[in-house]
Design an enzyme around this catalytic site. Structure first.
Site, short mmCIF file in Angstrom:
data_model
loop_
_atom_site.label_atom_id
_atom_site.label_comp_id
_atom_site.label_asym_id
_atom_site.label_seq_id
_atom_site.Cartn_x
_atom_site.Cartn_y
_atom_site.Cartn_z
CG ASP A 1 29.50 16.15 44.45
OD1 ASP A 1 30.52 16.49 43.81
OD2 ASP A 1 28.78 16.96 45.08
CD GLU B 1 34.52 16.03 44.97
OE1 GLU B 1 34.93 17.05 44.42
OE2 GLU B 1 33.40 15.95 45.55
CG ASP C 1 35.06 20.50 40.84
OD1 ASP C 1 34.12 21.23 40.47
OD2 ASP C 1 34.90 19.38 41.37
#
Length: 506
Positions: free
Chosen positions: A213, A242, A311
């Protein structure tokens, strides 16, 4: 006795050697298809951990847990998925249903189950040849983490500051994302803690990879050491990061740290634009994406392609906002994802065209139902798994006009054509013999209508907003395969005769 032994050996070689050869083949990550699950919103398999659950509150726990995923492993397997990416499982502070507000890096969130139940999930997934990728957060803690009140750990965090300039890398790395306390990875104690923790989860649970992340919010030198450390525990451990950024060069620069792959946000940005409404040109986008990734990455085949995640607005909502029908648009986008270079990543619910706006509306509780997209995804997965050209083959754009695109995927021993009609009208095209030489047959893999070459080339018709995948078959293939088929049949026949004769001599 010797004759019986000889017959046994012959039979063993005939039937076991091909199996042994097949067993030696080891899948690499470009062969995987990933199903992304937000644990709390997938399936409630254990009501005993349903405290503080409120399905009417989009910001509260809804009851999904490890047992719920275990109960649906066959469902996931039948759709052709070979890996599952799970949102973080560590203990979170209240309302941290999503897993990104860490309260304890070594404890399991009790709403999801126990550590032993998670180990069971990993074990049962492995029994079905499904890998487990765990989401890991090392950039920040939850808003109320105990360390914030520990006088000995004040230097474990950066000073409180917002991210004011997204073009200022130091501000991006040291500032608080959404106000979350930002960890100081340059502090040796903090760094050691995070590295030890990451290795512990691998050793303890036998997971297969991390989805990392907020990569761009953590210094690159940390990721360099992180990559080395986790792979010292498990050599083939997979790291997919990410880096939420629209500049592919910025994203690719993090590959130098040892992170294997990335969820491809530049791909997402373009793919959602092109496939959310018809008549958009695919070929230029596809050709550009591929050439760009080849130049930027050592292995572009393991980038993660996605059109949905937790998201962003769901793809279905983007389609609805453009007054289009979601299923046909999803079918086109999915066809491209499964046939273009890269690992397809499917967010739970996409297989039923689940709707959802901005976070948290895009994280609704999963509804399990029979849906045409579920069947379609299964078929795409089956085709992809059977044809290496789709996972590691070269790419060549052969036709691209007025929303109709045809591209070729080629690997050693096979070629496939992918035809996507991204328009609202039926399209008939002819590929000349300059594009595809004479003597071939195009065998349809999604439908039933194969195409035989004529004097002017290969002509086929694709209905509006539909696609087809053709395997290019050559007459030579049958000629080459025939001797091997005869040889194999001969060996089996001889073995059978020996076996019968020996039985008669008893």
């Amino acid at each position: 006795m010797k004759k019986k032994l000889t017959a046994f050996i012959v039979l063993y070689l005939v039937f076991s050697v091909p199996v042994a050869i097949q067993a030696e083949e080891k899948n690499t990550w470009e062969d995987e298809i990933i199903y992304f699950i937000m644990i709390d919103r997938f399936n409630n398999g254990d009501a005993s951990n349903d405290f503080e659950v409120d399905i009417n509150d989009p910001a509260a726990y809804h009851g999904g847990d490890f047992q719920g995923i275990i109960d649906k492993l066959d469902y996931i397997k039948e759709m052709g998925f070979t890996a599952i990416w799970l949102t973080p499982i560590v203990k979170n502070e209240p309302k941290g249903y999503h897993g990104y507000w860490t309260e304890d890096f070594y404890e399991v969130e009790e709403h999801f189950g126990t550590l032993e139940e998670f180990k069971t999930l990993v074990e049962k997934a492995h029994e079905k040849d499904i890998k487990i990728i765990l989401d890991l957060v090392v950039n920040h803690t939850g808003y109320q983490h105990p360390w914030l009140n520990d006088s000995e750990k004040q230097d474990w965090f950066h000073e409180e500051q917002s991210i004011i300039s997204w073009d200022n890398q130091k501000n991006v790395e040291d500032g608080r994302l959404a106000g979350l306390p930002d960890l100081a990875q340059e502090n040796p104690e903090t760094r050691k803690y995070l590295l030890d923790m990451a290795k512990w989860w691998i050793e303890e649970t036998d997971i297969d990879g991390y989805r990392l992340d907020t990569v761009k919010h953590v210094p690159k030198d940390f990721w360099e050491e992180f990559s080395q450390e986790v792979k010292s525990v498990k050599e083939d451990f997979f790291l997919i990061g990410e880096v939420w950024h629209s500049d592919p060069t910025y994203v690719a620069d993090y590959a130098k740290t040892g992170i294997d792959s990335f969820v491809d946000y530049p791909f997402f940005n373009e793919a959602t634009r092109i496939f959310s409404k018809p008549d958009q040109q695919i070929g230029k986008f596809m050709d550009g994406i591929w050439k760009r990734n080849v130049s930027l990455y050592e292995n572009p085949y393991i980038l993660g392609n996605f059109i949905d995640n937790h998201d962003n607005k769901r793809f279905t909502r983007l389609v609805i906002e453009k007054d289009q029908e979601p299923v046909s648009r999803l079918r086109q986008a999915l066809t491209y994802m499964y046939t273009a270079p890269g690992i397809p990543i499917i967010y739970y619910g996409t297989e039923i065209a689940m709707d959802g706006g901005n976070d948290p509306d895009n994280r609704r509780m999963m509804e399990f139902e029979d849906h045409e997209l579920t069947t379609y995804i299964s078929k795409l997965a089956d085709i992809r798994n059977k044809h290496s050209a789709l996972t590691s083959g070269d790419v060549e754009l052969v036709y691209d006009q007025n929303g109709m695109t045809v591209f070729k995927r080629s690997s050693e021993g096979e070629q496939l054509l992918v035809a996507i009609n991204n328009t609202t009208e039926e399209q008939t095209i002819t590929l000349s013999h300059e594009v595809l030489e004479e003597g071939h047959e195009l065998q349809a893999l999604l439908g039933e209508e194969s195409v035989t070459g004529q004097s002017d080339g290969y002509t086929f018709t694709i209905p509006s907003e539909k696609s087809e995948i053709y395997q290019i078959k050559s007459g030579n293939e049958q000629t080459i395969a025939l001797p091997w088929m005869i040889a194999g049949a001969t060996v089996i026949l001889v073995a059978g005769v020996i076996f019968i004769l020996l039985r008669k001599k008893r």
